[in-house]
Design a protein around this motif. Structure first.
Motif, PDB file in Angstrom:
ATOM      1  N   ALA A  20      44.458 113.833 -62.487  1.00  0.00           N
ATOM      2  CA  ALA A  20      44.859 112.627 -61.425  1.00  0.00           C
ATOM      3  C   ALA A  20      43.821 111.540 -61.705  1.00  0.00           C
ATOM      4  O   ALA A  20      44.215 110.358 -61.544  1.00  0.00           O
ATOM      5  N   ALA A  21      42.636 112.013 -61.748  1.00  0.00           N
ATOM      6  CA  ALA A  21      41.596 110.878 -62.058  1.00  0.00           C
ATOM      7  C   ALA A  21      41.977 109.914 -63.010  1.00  0.00           C
ATOM      8  O   ALA A  21      41.660 108.691 -62.868  1.00  0.00           O
ATOM      9  N   ILE A  22      42.324 110.281 -64.211  1.00  0.00           N
ATOM     10  CA  ILE A  22      42.592 109.495 -65.301  1.00  0.00           C
ATOM     11  C   ILE A  22      43.930 108.804 -65.005  1.00  0.00           C
ATOM     12  O   ILE A  22      43.862 107.496 -65.409  1.00  0.00           O
ATOM     13  N   GLU A  23      45.070 109.243 -64.425  1.00  0.00           N
ATOM     14  CA  GLU A  23      46.160 108.712 -63.978  1.00  0.00           C
ATOM     15  C   GLU A  23      45.845 107.441 -63.105  1.00  0.00           C
ATOM     16  O   GLU A  23      46.180 106.457 -63.500  1.00  0.00           O
ATOM     17  N   GLY A  24      44.829 107.752 -62.091  1.00  0.00           N
ATOM     18  CA  GLY A  24      44.108 106.706 -61.336  1.00  0.00           C
ATOM     19  C   GLY A  24      43.740 105.564 -62.175  1.00  0.00           C
ATOM     20  O   GLY A  24      43.830 104.408 -61.686  1.00  0.00           O
ATOM     21  N   ARG A  25      42.821 105.944 -62.699  1.00  0.00           N
ATOM     22  CA  ARG A  25      42.024 104.822 -63.903  1.00  0.00           C
ATOM     23  C   ARG A  25      43.435 103.971 -64.492  1.00  0.00           C
ATOM     24  O   ARG A  25      43.414 102.570 -64.733  1.00  0.00           O
ATOM     25  N   LEU A  26      44.288 104.775 -65.235  1.00  0.00           N
ATOM     26  CA  LEU A  26      45.032 104.118 -66.048  1.00  0.00           C
ATOM     27  C   LEU A  26      46.007 103.017 -65.225  1.00  0.00           C
ATOM     28  O   LEU A  26      46.787 102.275 -65.522  1.00  0.00           O
ATOM     29  N   ALA A  27      46.278 103.461 -63.650  1.00  0.00           N
ATOM     30  CA  ALA A  27      46.902 102.625 -62.810  1.00  0.00           C
ATOM     31  C   ALA A  27      45.899 101.525 -62.458  1.00  0.00           C
ATOM     32  O   ALA A  27      46.602 100.721 -61.460  1.00  0.00           O
ATOM     33  N   GLY A  28      44.711 101.512 -62.681  1.00  0.00           N
ATOM     34  CA  GLY A  28      43.928 100.225 -62.463  1.00  0.00           C
ATOM     35  C   GLY A  28      43.103 100.321 -61.152  1.00  0.00           C
ATOM     36  O   GLY A  28      42.458  99.694 -60.542  1.00  0.00           O
ATOM     37  N   LEU A  29      43.048 101.637 -60.694  1.00  0.00           N
ATOM     38  CA  LEU A  29      42.308 101.997 -59.518  1.00  0.00           C
ATOM     39  C   LEU A  29      40.909 102.269 -59.782  1.00  0.00           C
ATOM     40  O   LEU A  29      40.498 102.940 -60.797  1.00  0.00           O
ATOM     41  N   SER A  30      39.681 102.103 -58.724  1.00  0.00           N
ATOM     42  CA  SER A  30      38.445 102.778 -58.942  1.00  0.00           C
ATOM     43  C   SER A  30      38.528 104.245 -58.429  1.00  0.00           C
ATOM     44  O   SER A  30      39.194 104.653 -57.435  1.00  0.00           O
ATOM     45  N   VAL A  31      37.850 105.222 -59.262  1.00  0.00           N
ATOM     46  CA  VAL A  31      38.111 106.435 -58.975  1.00  0.00           C
ATOM     47  C   VAL A  31      37.001 107.328 -58.878  1.00  0.00           C
ATOM     48  O   VAL A  31      35.927 107.118 -59.818  1.00  0.00           O
ATOM     49  N   PHE A  32      36.749 108.010 -57.810  1.00  0.00           N
ATOM     50  CA  PHE A  32      35.346 108.673 -57.581  1.00  0.00           C
ATOM     51  C   PHE A  32      35.949 110.334 -57.737  1.00  0.00           C
ATOM     52  O   PHE A  32      36.706 110.657 -56.925  1.00  0.00           O
ATOM     53  N   LEU A  33      35.258 110.977 -58.594  1.00  0.00           N
ATOM     54  CA  LEU A  33      35.884 112.625 -58.628  1.00  0.00           C
ATOM     55  C   LEU A  33      34.677 113.484 -58.218  1.00  0.00           C
ATOM     56  O   LEU A  33      33.420 113.279 -58.755  1.00  0.00           O
ATOM     57  N   ILE A  34      34.851 114.414 -57.176  1.00  0.00           N
ATOM     58  CA  ILE A  34      33.952 115.078 -56.689  1.00  0.00           C
ATOM     59  C   ILE A  34      34.142 116.765 -57.106  1.00  0.00           C
ATOM     60  O   ILE A  34      35.157 117.164 -57.066  1.00  0.00           O
ATOM     61  N   GLU A  35      33.005 117.374 -57.848  1.00  0.00           N
ATOM     62  CA  GLU A  35      33.338 118.790 -58.442  1.00  0.00           C
ATOM     63  C   GLU A  35      31.983 119.228 -58.390  1.00  0.00           C
ATOM     64  O   GLU A  35      31.152 118.677 -58.857  1.00  0.00           O
ATOM     65  N   PRO A  36      31.845 120.528 -57.722  1.00  0.00           N
ATOM     66  CA  PRO A  36      30.692 121.204 -57.722  1.00  0.00           C
ATOM     67  C   PRO A  36      30.064 121.729 -58.837  1.00  0.00           C
ATOM     68  O   PRO A  36      28.731 122.108 -59.036  1.00  0.00           O
ATOM     69  N   ARG A  37      30.832 122.261 -59.985  1.00  0.00           N
ATOM     70  CA  ARG A  37      30.599 122.747 -61.022  1.00  0.00           C
ATOM     71  C   ARG A  37      30.195 122.059 -62.159  1.00  0.00           C
ATOM     72  O   ARG A  37      31.085 120.951 -62.461  1.00  0.00           O
ATOM     73  N   THR A  38      29.163 122.084 -62.955  1.00  0.00           N
ATOM     74  CA  THR A  38      28.917 121.135 -64.027  1.00  0.00           C
ATOM     75  C   THR A  38      29.403 121.909 -65.544  1.00  0.00           C
ATOM     76  O   THR A  38      29.478 123.142 -65.290  1.00  0.00           O
ATOM     77  N   GLY A  39      29.368 121.130 -66.387  1.00  0.00           N
ATOM     78  CA  GLY A  39      29.814 121.656 -67.715  1.00  0.00           C
ATOM     79  C   GLY A  39      31.294 122.125 -67.728  1.00  0.00           C
ATOM     80  O   GLY A  39      31.887 122.033 -66.675  1.00  0.00           O
ATOM     81  N   PRO A  40      31.720 122.628 -68.733  1.00  0.00           N
ATOM     82  CA  PRO A  40      33.184 123.190 -69.030  1.00  0.00           C
ATOM     83  C   PRO A  40      33.479 124.078 -68.003  1.00  0.00           C
ATOM     84  O   PRO A  40      32.788 125.221 -67.912  1.00  0.00           O
ATOM     85  N   VAL A  41      34.413 123.896 -66.886  1.00  0.00           N
ATOM     86  CA  VAL A  41      34.649 125.014 -66.008  1.00  0.00           C
ATOM     87  C   VAL A  41      35.717 125.931 -66.593  1.00  0.00           C
ATOM     88  O   VAL A  41      36.895 125.577 -67.139  1.00  0.00           O
ATOM     89  N   ASP A  42      35.410 127.185 -66.275  1.00  0.00           N
ATOM     90  CA  ASP A  42      36.222 128.406 -66.514  1.00  0.00           C
ATOM     91  C   ASP A  42      36.987 128.693 -65.167  1.00  0.00           C
ATOM     92  O   ASP A  42      36.673 128.368 -64.213  1.00  0.00           O
ATOM     93  N   LYS A  43      38.199 129.363 -65.534  1.00  0.00           N
ATOM     94  CA  LYS A  43      38.945 129.907 -64.525  1.00  0.00           C
ATOM     95  C   LYS A  43      39.808 130.931 -65.019  1.00  0.00           C
ATOM     96  O   LYS A  43      40.271 130.751 -66.073  1.00  0.00           O
ATOM     97  N   ALA A  44      40.257 131.939 -64.311  1.00  0.00           N
ATOM     98  CA  ALA A  44      41.145 133.026 -64.411  1.00  0.00           C
ATOM     99  C   ALA A  44      42.710 132.338 -64.748  1.00  0.00           C
ATOM    100  O   ALA A  44      43.195 131.505 -63.972  1.00  0.00           O
ATOM    101  N   CYS A  45      43.143 132.337 -66.074  1.00  0.00           N
ATOM    102  CA  CYS A  45      44.318 131.678 -66.337  1.00  0.00           C
ATOM    103  C   CYS A  45      44.908 132.264 -67.543  1.00  0.00           C
ATOM    104  O   CYS A  45      44.247 132.683 -68.378  1.00  0.00           O
ATOM    105  N   GLY A  46      46.390 132.181 -67.790  1.00  0.00           N
ATOM    106  CA  GLY A  46      46.924 132.799 -68.696  1.00  0.00           C
ATOM    107  C   GLY A  46      46.826 131.943 -70.017  1.00  0.00           C
ATOM    108  O   GLY A  46      47.048 132.209 -71.343  1.00  0.00           O
ATOM    109  N   GLU A  47      46.495 130.684 -69.772  1.00  0.00           N
ATOM    110  CA  GLU A  47      45.875 129.538 -70.946  1.00  0.00           C
ATOM    111  C   GLU A  47      47.197 129.361 -71.855  1.00  0.00           C
ATOM    112  O   GLU A  47      46.971 128.666 -72.780  1.00  0.00           O
TER     113      GLU A  47
END
Ligand SMILES: Cc1cc2nc3c(=O)[nH]c(=O)nc-3n(C[C@H](O)[C@H](O)[C@H](O)COP(=O)(O)OP(=O)(O)OC[C@H]3O[C@@H](n4cnc5c(N)ncnc54)[C@H](O)[C@@H]3O)c2cc1C
Length: 351
Positions: A20-47
């Protein structure tokens, strides 16, 4: 301290928030993204990235690496009965979540998304105001024209905007990875009396195993209900420990309130059974950005309903039907005997 106002605040830097943040920039918006975890984020997923997910990432300029797969196979617990559909609509890709996250984060940085490490704990909205304030756990605040809540299954944005409608709390997911040469060019979905196991090729030397089932199931207990799969995995080296997620079902009253739009799992989730959370999340991220860029948030609920309709109907139908033990037992044999019906259902969810 309040940061300077941005057009778009994205809460949550998982795959959907980053897209969504990339889409926002491609649409010409200034974008601020807030995420608590640093580094590549893992998650339970079938992938397993469906063909539609692979092409959506390509359209965003995101380069992913993984193992291609050509379709979906449903397998009975014995391993003998199977229904296979090879995609008409392209090739899927098995990609480790950490690799997917790194690729999206690299693209987000390249297009100028500004990131802040922090956890959102509150949202302050005022009727008729042209902005929203997001409060972080360190006491700071960020102001933006619009907020996209992309903070996953247990979304704080959903709760804080009063859009959450609870969960039945029944089904959970757990994943692990095994050092094994993929034995198939499709994603296998093994069905047992209590749940499902997904086998996704991730690389030439690794497969991902994700199990879905009742609350309290351990990974080993789950694997024991799929004898054919358990035999195949009996001597493998496990390369990751078990990681869980859930409860899977999360209901919402609406995906929008004022200047706050919910996207991805935050906007409500049915189940991981049909494996296309990412495809839908990316499509909704694009729709949400289109709506805020045109100043028409009222267009988002109908767009969201239309983009998620097949997923909501097919997935909730399948989850409900397979609560009946006989229907669960008959599902794979019936899918094998009705390849066109099985193929049409898979194809609808793959695009
Ligand atoms: C077992 C299992 C198997 C699955 N298999 C597949 C599959 O094969 N294919 C597929 O397409 N989908 C699959 N899915 C679904 C897929 O994982 C999700 O749909 C996808 O991760 C949704 O992405 P998201 O960015 O919306 O949420 P998430 O990936 O959960 O990301 C949310 C982000 O928000 C951050 N966050 C949380 N709270 C806050 C806060 N308060 N403030 C700021 N940030 C916050 C988190 O740190 C996280 O980075 C599966 C799901 C499960 C559980």
């Amino acid at each position: 301290m309040t940061e300077r106002r941005r057009d778009l605040l994205v809460v949550g830097g998982g795959p959907v928030g980053l897209a969504a943040a990339i889409e926002g920039r491609l649409a010409g918006l200034s974008v601020f993204l807030i995420e608590p975890r640093t580094g590549p984020v893992d998650k339970a997923c079938g992938e397993g990235l469906m063909p539609g997910t692979v092409s959506a990432l390509r359209n965003l300029g995101v380069c992913i690496q993984g193992a291609p797969f050509r379709g979906i196979r449903y397998v009975a617990p014995s391993g003998t009965i199977a229904a296979t559909h090879y995609f008409f609509s392209g090739v899927g890709m098995g990609v480790r979540r950490t690799a997917l996250h790194a690729a999206l984060a690299e693209r987000a940085a390249a297009v100028g998304v500004v990131r802040k490490c922090g956890r959102v704990v509150g949202i302050a909205t005022h009727e008729g105001a042209a902005s929203v304030r997001v409060i972080l756990d360190d006491g700071s605040a960020v102001e933006g024209g619009w907020v996209l809540g992309c903070d996953g299954l247990h979304s704080v944005v959903r709760r804080e905007t009063g859009l959450a409608r609870g969960s039945d709390g029944r089904r959970f997911g757990i994943r692990r990875h095994a050092a094994a040469t993929p034995w198939s060019d499709v994603v296998e979905v093994h069905w047992s009396a209590r749940g499902e196991a997904y086998v996704t090729p991730i690389s030439a030397t690794e497969v991902g195993i994700a199990v879905l089932g009742p609350r309290g199931w351990s990974f080993d207990e789950a694997l024991g209900t799929f004898p054919a799969l358990a035999r195949r995995l009996a001597d493998v080296d496990w390369t990751t420990s078990a990681r869980g997620a859930g409860p899977l079902q999360q209901k919402v009253s609406s995906p929008v309130r004022g200047r706050v739009l919910l996207v991805g799992d935050a906007a409500g989730y049915v189940d991981a059974l049909t494996g296309e959370g990412l495809r839908i999340g990316l499509a909704c991220a694009q729709a949400a950005v289109r709506c805020v860029a045109s100043g028409r948030p009222e267009d988002y609920p109908p767009d969201w309903r239309s983009l998620t309709r097949d997923y909501r109907w097919l997935t909730s139908g399948l989850v409900t039907a397979t609560r009946v033990p006989l229907a669960r037992r008959l599902l794979v044999p019936v899918a094998a005997r009705l390849p066109r019906v099985f193929g049409a259902a898979v194809e609808r969810l793959a695009r």
